[in-house]
Design a protein around this motif. Structure first.
Motif, short mmCIF file in Angstrom:
data_model
loop_
_atom_site.label_atom_id
_atom_site.label_comp_id
_atom_site.label_asym_id
_atom_site.label_seq_id
_atom_site.Cartn_x
_atom_site.Cartn_y
_atom_site.Cartn_z
N LEU A 103 34.92 17.67 54.92
CA LEU A 103 35.36 18.38 56.13
C LEU A 103 34.25 19.29 56.66
CD1 LEU A 103 37.67 19.15 58.08
CD2 LEU A 103 38.33 20.92 56.45
N TRP A 104 33.68 20.12 55.79
CA TRP A 104 32.67 21.09 56.24
C TRP A 104 31.33 20.43 56.55
CZ3 TRP A 104 33.89 25.46 58.33
CH2 TRP A 104 35.14 26.04 58.01
N LEU A 105 31.04 19.33 55.84
CA LEU A 105 29.82 18.58 56.16
C LEU A 105 29.95 18.00 57.58
CD1 LEU A 105 27.11 17.28 55.41
CD2 LEU A 105 28.37 15.41 54.34
N THR A 106 31.12 17.44 57.87
CA THR A 106 31.34 16.84 59.19
C THR A 106 31.30 17.91 60.28
OG1 THR A 106 32.69 15.11 58.15
CG2 THR A 106 32.96 15.40 60.53
N ARG A 107 31.91 19.07 60.02
CA ARG A 107 31.89 20.15 61.01
C ARG A 107 30.47 20.66 61.27
NH1 ARG A 107 37.13 23.57 58.85
NH2 ARG A 107 38.73 22.28 59.84
N ALA A 197 42.44 14.00 59.43
CA ALA A 197 43.68 14.36 60.14
C ALA A 197 44.84 13.51 59.63
CB ALA A 197 43.50 14.16 61.64
N SER A 198 44.57 12.26 59.31
CA SER A 198 45.65 11.36 58.86
C SER A 198 46.22 11.81 57.52
CB SER A 198 45.14 9.92 58.77
OG SER A 198 44.32 9.76 57.62
N VAL A 199 45.43 12.57 56.74
CA VAL A 199 45.94 13.07 55.46
C VAL A 199 46.19 14.59 55.54
CG1 VAL A 199 45.04 11.22 54.00
CG2 VAL A 199 43.56 13.17 54.54
N GLY A 200 46.23 15.11 56.77
CA GLY A 200 46.61 16.51 56.98
C GLY A 200 45.59 17.55 56.56
N LEU A 201 44.29 17.17 56.62
CA LEU A 201 43.26 18.10 56.11
C LEU A 201 42.25 18.52 57.17
CD1 LEU A 201 42.51 16.25 52.75
CD2 LEU A 201 43.82 18.36 53.03
N ASP A 202 42.47 18.16 58.42
CA ASP A 202 41.40 18.41 59.39
C ASP A 202 41.38 19.83 59.94
OD1 ASP A 202 39.12 17.26 60.62
OD2 ASP A 202 40.19 17.11 62.53
N ASP A 203 42.38 20.65 59.56
CA ASP A 203 42.43 21.99 60.19
C ASP A 203 42.24 23.12 59.19
OD1 ASP A 203 44.72 21.45 58.89
OD2 ASP A 203 46.06 21.81 60.59
N MET A 204 41.69 22.83 58.00
CA MET A 204 41.47 23.90 57.03
C MET A 204 40.46 24.91 57.55
SD MET A 204 41.61 22.36 53.16
CE MET A 204 40.47 20.97 53.27
N LYS A 205 40.71 26.17 57.25
CA LYS A 205 39.83 27.24 57.74
C LYS A 205 39.07 27.90 56.59
CE LYS A 205 42.10 28.59 62.05
NZ LYS A 205 42.73 27.30 62.33
#
Length: 207
Positions: A103-107, A197-205
């Motif tokens: 997630l953070w690598l992609t961001r 997003a499909s596994v509910g992880l795209d919005d972690m802060k």
């Protein structure tokens, strides 16, 4: 004609690497994707102190994902297998998970793409302006106060734009390569977001 080693822009190796990120049937492959991210690190180096945080973050996330991949290369050949495994085991939300790393690598890569887009679209902007704007469009909404303030301070150390462009150009056409990077790389990043997003992880802060 392919550019030979040591020629071309700083972007040339990663552009070459992008040709191998998908398998013949279109699946994202772990090692080629991580290799492309690694090949972008020399571009980040040229920012100097302004990007030290981003670079160590990216480097750490690449290492985390690569370590997992190397533990069983045939099992983790397809990029999302390691995250799916964590999702199934309910460990994906842990701060040291591969899901978090991806997630953070992609961001961080989203931020870089946006930054290069800004440099192409706004020749009159300073490097600090370009960085701050792309930060606002990408990472900022996921960063808490702490991460956000460290980032803002770091951006004040952004190098002179003209010097930076000369350094990354090498012997190649830097605008053309930058543009190709901004066109070719984002679909992979979008696919990462879609999967997360499909596994509910795209919005972690972050804190």
């Amino acid at each position: 004609m392919e550019p030979s080693a040591g020629q071309g822009t700083v972007f040339a190796p990663s552009l070459e690497g992008m040709k191998h990120v998908r398998s013949d049937n279109g699946e994202m492959l772990t090692k080629p994707f991580l290799d492309v991210c690694k090949l972008i690190l020399p571009v980040i180096d040229k920012f100097g102190a302004a990007m030290a945080l981003v670079k160590s973050d990216i480097g750490g996330n690449i290492t985390r994902l690569e370590t997992k991949y190397l533990s069983d290369p045939s099992k983790y050949n397809q990029f999302y297998t390691m995250v799916q495994e964590e999702v199934d085991a309910k460990t994906a939300k842990g701060s040291s998970s591969c899901a978090n790393g991806l997630l953070w690598l992609t961001r961080a890569m989203d931020f870089l793409v946006e930054l290069f887009r800004n440099l192409l679209a706004h020749p009159d902007w300073t490097m600090s302006q370009a960085c701050t704007d792309s930060y606002g469009k990408t990472l900022k909404k996921f960063h808490g106060w702490l991460a956000s303030s460290s980032f803002t301070i770091a951006m004040k150390l952004a190098p002179d734009r003209k010097k930076f462009m000369e350094v990354i150009a090498g012997t190649g056409d830097v605008a053309a390569d930058m543009e190709e990077f901004c066109t070719t790389f984002p679909p992979f990043l979008e696919e990462n977001h879609k999967f997360l997003a499909s596994v509910g992880l795209d919005d972690m802060k972050a804190s």
